[in-house]
Design a protein around this motif. Structure first.
Motif, PDB file in Angstrom:
ATOM      1  N   GLU A 131       0.839  -1.187   0.000  1.00  0.00           N
ATOM      2  CA  GLU A 131       0.000   0.000   0.000  1.00  0.00           C
ATOM      3  C   GLU A 131       0.877   1.240   0.000  1.00  0.00           C
ATOM      4  O   GLU A 131       1.955   1.242   0.616  1.00  0.00           O
ATOM      5  CB  GLU A 131      -0.916   0.013   1.231  1.00  0.00           C
ATOM      6  N   VAL A 132       0.430   2.273  -0.674  1.00  0.00           N
ATOM      7  CA  VAL A 132       1.153   3.543  -0.682  1.00  0.00           C
ATOM      8  C   VAL A 132       0.236   4.643  -0.171  1.00  0.00           C
ATOM      9  O   VAL A 132      -0.997   4.573  -0.310  1.00  0.00           O
ATOM     10  CB  VAL A 132       1.683   3.911  -2.091  1.00  0.00           C
ATOM     11  N   TYR A 133       0.858   5.659   0.415  1.00  0.00           N
ATOM     12  CA  TYR A 133       0.100   6.785   0.968  1.00  0.00           C
ATOM     13  C   TYR A 133       0.128   7.932  -0.032  1.00  0.00           C
ATOM     14  O   TYR A 133       1.175   8.538  -0.286  1.00  0.00           O
ATOM     15  CB  TYR A 133       0.712   7.221   2.294  1.00  0.00           C
ATOM     16  N   LEU A 134      -1.032   8.208  -0.637  1.00  0.00           N
ATOM     17  CA  LEU A 134      -1.180   9.291  -1.604  1.00  0.00           C
ATOM     18  C   LEU A 134      -2.422  10.104  -1.256  1.00  0.00           C
ATOM     19  O   LEU A 134      -3.466   9.531  -0.889  1.00  0.00           O
ATOM     20  CB  LEU A 134      -1.345   8.733  -3.028  1.00  0.00           C
ATOM     21  N   ASP A 135      -2.318  11.394  -1.355  1.00  0.00           N
ATOM     22  CA  ASP A 135      -3.488  12.272  -1.208  1.00  0.00           C
ATOM     23  C   ASP A 135      -4.260  12.040   0.091  1.00  0.00           C
ATOM     24  O   ASP A 135      -5.484  12.125   0.130  1.00  0.00           O
ATOM     25  CB  ASP A 135      -4.430  12.089  -2.399  1.00  0.00           C
ATOM     26  N   GLY A 136      -3.542  11.689   1.147  1.00  0.00           N
ATOM     27  CA  GLY A 136      -4.169  11.593   2.453  1.00  0.00           C
ATOM     28  C   GLY A 136      -4.755  10.242   2.821  1.00  0.00           C
ATOM     29  O   GLY A 136      -5.445  10.133   3.845  1.00  0.00           O
TER      30      GLY A 136
END
Length: 283
Positions: A213-218
């Protein structure tokens, strides 16, 4: 949709052996479980659950000398939707990241970012940040590594997977996670169930799967560098920096694996007419 999942695992211990198990469904999916979700032991042994630093449910036991069987069989409700995509999701500046995401920017046991940083910036530095850059990393990883169960090695790092160009799902995840972290994108390793739902049936024995999983846009988004397309029916069990944080079993002593079977498939309900017909034949 409903999914049946579970496992039958057995170890041979040569003396009493403390073990830490990550074999429960992640707390984020607990509310979707239908009925009972219980880890069973034969012989029966005392077990105690706790939540680790990454929010995973861990189970502590002391396995007796001899064989111990560990099993579970449960139903879980799933949306039936593929992994969510958000092509416009942006990469946040480090200063805007939540404190809890910062650990997923650092190198770890199997994600040796120091050996991949120059490569990552040379390949992905010119690509638009955000979703497009992550997808480019996934595409590269998918093409860089050849999948094969016979390629499994439990000490292969991301850099080694990149150079050897072979591996299993954990190697795909480690390489993609490491490359994302090199580009200042928080990325975490995930493990759990992923059945052949909505795709051709794989004749190979079922196993637990790894993705990331990646953290993008909150928020966190799911990516899968091995399959490289949205899948249906993921059931996450644990998340961490890499596979070292989410090992399904950690034994403090010798524990020889005797049996390993994973179950995960969609449960299709029989139409009422077919059920009645089947019952009449039995009668």
């Amino acid at each position: 949709m409903k999914i049946r999942a579970g496992y039958n695992i057995a170890f041979q211990c040569f003396q009493e052996t403390p073990m830490n198990l990550l074999l429960s469904v992640h707390p984020s999916r607990q509310q979707h479980i239908i009925g009972e979700h219980k880890i069973r032991f034969a012989p029966d042994v005392p077990a105690r659950d706790f939540v680790d630093m990454f929010g995973n449910i861990c189970t502590r036991i002391v396995a007796p000398a001899g064989r111990i069987d560990i099993s579970n069989d449960f139903l879980i409700e799933d949306s039936g939707l593929p992994d969510e995509t958000a092509p416009g999701a942006r990469q946040l500046p480090i200063a805007e990241l939540p404190d809890g995401a910062l650990i997923y920017l650092l190198g770890s046991r199997y994600c040796d970012t120091d050996k991949l940083s120059n490569l990552a910036w040379s390949l992905f530095g010119g690509i638009t940040s955000g979703w497009e850059r992550v997808q480019a990393i996934v595409d590269y990883t998918h093409n860089q590594i050849e999948f094969g169960y016979h390629y499994a090695r439990n000490d292969r790092t991301a850099a080694e997977g990149h150079s050897e160009r072979i591996g299993v799902c954990r190697d795909f995840a480690h390489l993609a996670v490491a490359l994302c972290r090199c580009m200042n994108i928080p990325a975490r390793y995930c493990t759990g169930y992923l059945g052949d739902i909505g795709v051709p049936i794989d004749p190979a024995p079922m196993d637990f799967s790894a993705w990331f999983e990646v953290y993008l846009d909150g928020r966190w988004y799911t990516f899968d560098a091995r399959h490289n397309h949205p899948r249906i029916g993921r059931i996450v069990m644990a998340r961490g920096r890499d596979a070292a944080d989410v090992a399904i079993s950690t034994s403090f002593g010798t524990a020889q694996l005797l049996q390993f079977e994973v179950i995960t498939h969609e449960v299709t309900e029989q139409p009422a007419v077919e059920q009645a017909s089947a019952l009449s034949k039995v009668a």
